[in-house]
Scaffold this active site. Structure first.
Site, PDB file in Angstrom:
ATOM      1  CD  GLU A 297       9.161 -15.696  49.319  1.00  0.00           C
ATOM      2  OE1 GLU A 297       8.929 -15.660  48.098  1.00  0.00           O
ATOM      3  OE2 GLU A 297      10.286 -15.887  49.798  1.00  0.00           O
ATOM      4  CG  ASP A 298       7.552 -16.675  44.292  1.00  0.00           C
ATOM      5  OD1 ASP A 298       8.095 -16.924  45.392  1.00  0.00           O
ATOM      6  OD2 ASP A 298       8.199 -16.573  43.234  1.00  0.00           O
TER       7      ASP A 298
ATOM      8  CG  ASP B 283      11.867 -24.921  46.442  1.00  0.00           C
ATOM      9  OD1 ASP B 283      11.324 -26.028  46.530  1.00  0.00           O
ATOM     10  OD2 ASP B 283      12.846 -24.705  45.700  1.00  0.00           O
TER      11      ASP B 283
ATOM     12  CG  PHE C 210      11.021 -25.357  38.246  1.00  0.00           C
ATOM     13  CD1 PHE C 210      11.809 -24.919  39.300  1.00  0.00           C
ATOM     14  CD2 PHE C 210      10.710 -24.474  37.228  1.00  0.00           C
ATOM     15  CE1 PHE C 210      12.284 -23.608  39.340  1.00  0.00           C
ATOM     16  CE2 PHE C 210      11.185 -23.161  37.262  1.00  0.00           C
ATOM     17  CZ  PHE C 210      11.970 -22.736  38.311  1.00  0.00           C
TER      18      PHE C 210
ATOM     19  CG  ASP D 231      11.659 -16.425  37.265  1.00  0.00           C
ATOM     20  OD1 ASP D 231      11.438 -16.679  38.461  1.00  0.00           O
ATOM     21  OD2 ASP D 231      12.810 -16.267  36.804  1.00  0.00           O
TER      22      ASP D 231
ATOM     23  NE  ARG E 103       9.731 -12.618  36.804  1.00  0.00           N
ATOM     24  CZ  ARG E 103      10.310 -13.207  37.858  1.00  0.00           C
ATOM     25  NH1 ARG E 103       9.559 -13.820  38.746  1.00  0.00           N
ATOM     26  NH2 ARG E 103      11.610 -13.179  38.028  1.00  0.00           N
TER      27      ARG E 103
HETATM   28  P1  IMP Z   1      13.632 -21.116  48.620  1.00  0.00           P
HETATM   29  O1  IMP Z   1      14.614 -20.144  49.212  1.00  0.00           O
HETATM   30  O2  IMP Z   1      14.305 -22.362  48.140  1.00  0.00           O
HETATM   31  O3  IMP Z   1      12.453 -21.410  49.520  1.00  0.00           O
HETATM   32  O4  IMP Z   1      13.100 -20.511  47.277  1.00  0.00           O
HETATM   33  C1  IMP Z   1      12.487 -19.336  47.206  1.00  0.00           C
HETATM   34  C2  IMP Z   1      12.436 -18.772  45.808  1.00  0.00           C
HETATM   35  O5  IMP Z   1      12.897 -19.685  44.795  1.00  0.00           O
HETATM   36  C3  IMP Z   1      11.002 -18.489  45.456  1.00  0.00           C
HETATM   37  O6  IMP Z   1      10.595 -17.254  45.968  1.00  0.00           O
HETATM   38  C4  IMP Z   1      11.050 -18.562  43.943  1.00  0.00           C
HETATM   39  O7  IMP Z   1      11.432 -17.307  43.406  1.00  0.00           O
HETATM   40  C5  IMP Z   1      12.106 -19.593  43.646  1.00  0.00           C
HETATM   41  N1  IMP Z   1      11.474 -20.897  43.362  1.00  0.00           N
HETATM   42  C6  IMP Z   1      11.422 -21.983  44.155  1.00  0.00           C
HETATM   43  N2  IMP Z   1      10.736 -22.990  43.577  1.00  0.00           N
HETATM   44  C7  IMP Z   1      10.338 -22.523  42.388  1.00  0.00           C
HETATM   45  C8  IMP Z   1       9.556 -23.077  41.306  1.00  0.00           C
HETATM   46  O8  IMP Z   1       9.064 -24.213  41.320  1.00  0.00           O
HETATM   47  N3  IMP Z   1       9.359 -22.247  40.238  1.00  0.00           N
HETATM   48  C9  IMP Z   1       9.843 -20.974  40.164  1.00  0.00           C
HETATM   49  N4  IMP Z   1      10.558 -20.426  41.142  1.00  0.00           N
HETATM   50  C10 IMP Z   1      10.805 -21.187  42.238  1.00  0.00           C
HETATM   51 MG    MG Z   2      12.416 -16.727  40.822  1.00  0.00          MG
END
Ligand code: IMP
Ligand code: MG
Length: 180
Positions: A101-102, A105, A154, A161, A167
């Site tokens: 995963e990137d 969050d 963020f 992105d 990206r």
């Molecule tokens: P989650 O489901 O809230 O944990 O978010 C997962 C996805 O949200 C990540 O895989 C990202 O693609 C996107 N995301 C969450 N935080 C950020 C950020 O700070 N910058 C860019 N993308 C984010």
């Molecule tokens: Mg994204």
């Protein structure tokens, strides 16, 4: 790098630090799965650059696959709804899987993906995430291999992105938007 409107970028993690940490994570994976094969699953699109760098530093037999999910609209807010847009190409039954995963969050995407993948009976299912924002967690998930823990900002770059842009930045940067 062209930055649109009044958007501002500030470097948070430099490319050299990312490179060093990615190598450390890869070595950890190599140690943990010594003598075995690992199957990396990248979560598109954000993880594609992390996965590309990570897999080249792993000294084991590897294979890769990708899954695409949507959880965010175009902006910064999570819709809380996760949908599979592109499924895996092949079965993961009996494999040592590392989901790549990137960023972790809220954890909504990861907890959904773990549930879906666990049903497919991998031998092992672990999570590698370049970044972790633990302060934002809504679901109790955690990464087994985390590159950097970051504050609640963020970020973009190195695969991440904002509305599909940025990206290609080599550093991870904090993005500030003009006031709405
Ligand atoms: P989650 O489901 O809230 O944990 O978010 C997962 C996805 O949200 C990540 O895989 C990202 O693609 C996107 N995301 C969450 N935080 C950020 C950020 O700070 N910058 C860019 N993308 C984010
Ligand atoms: Mg994204």
């Amino acid at each position: 790098m062209s930055v649109s409107g009044q958007e501002k970028l500030k470097v948070l993690i430099r490319r050299a630090a990312i490179q060093k940490r990615v190598r450390e994570v890869a070595h950890q994976i190599t140690r943990d799965f010594k003598g075995e094969r690992v199957h990396l699953i990248g979560v598109l699109k954000g993880a594609c650059i992390f996965l590309s760098d990570l897999v080249r530093e792993i000294s084991l037999e590897t294979s890769i696959d990708f899954i695409a999910v949507s959880s965010y609209g175009k902006g910064k807010q999570s819709s809380g709804q996760v949908r599979v847009l592109k499924d895996l190409d092949s079965s993961i039954e009996g494999l040592n899987v590392v989901l790549v995963e990137d960023i972790l969050d809220t954890g909504l995407t990861l907890s959904y993906l773990l549930r879906v993948l666990q049903q497919r009976k991998p031998r092992v299912l672990r999570v590698a995430a370049l970044l972790d924002k633990p302060s934002r967690r809504l679901k109790p998930v955690k990464g087994d291999y985390v590159g950097f823990t970051i504050p609640n900002e963020f970020v973009v770059g190195y695969g991440l992105d904002y509305a599909e842009r940025y990206r290609n930045l080599k550093d991870v940067c904090v993005l500030s938007l003009p006031p709405a």
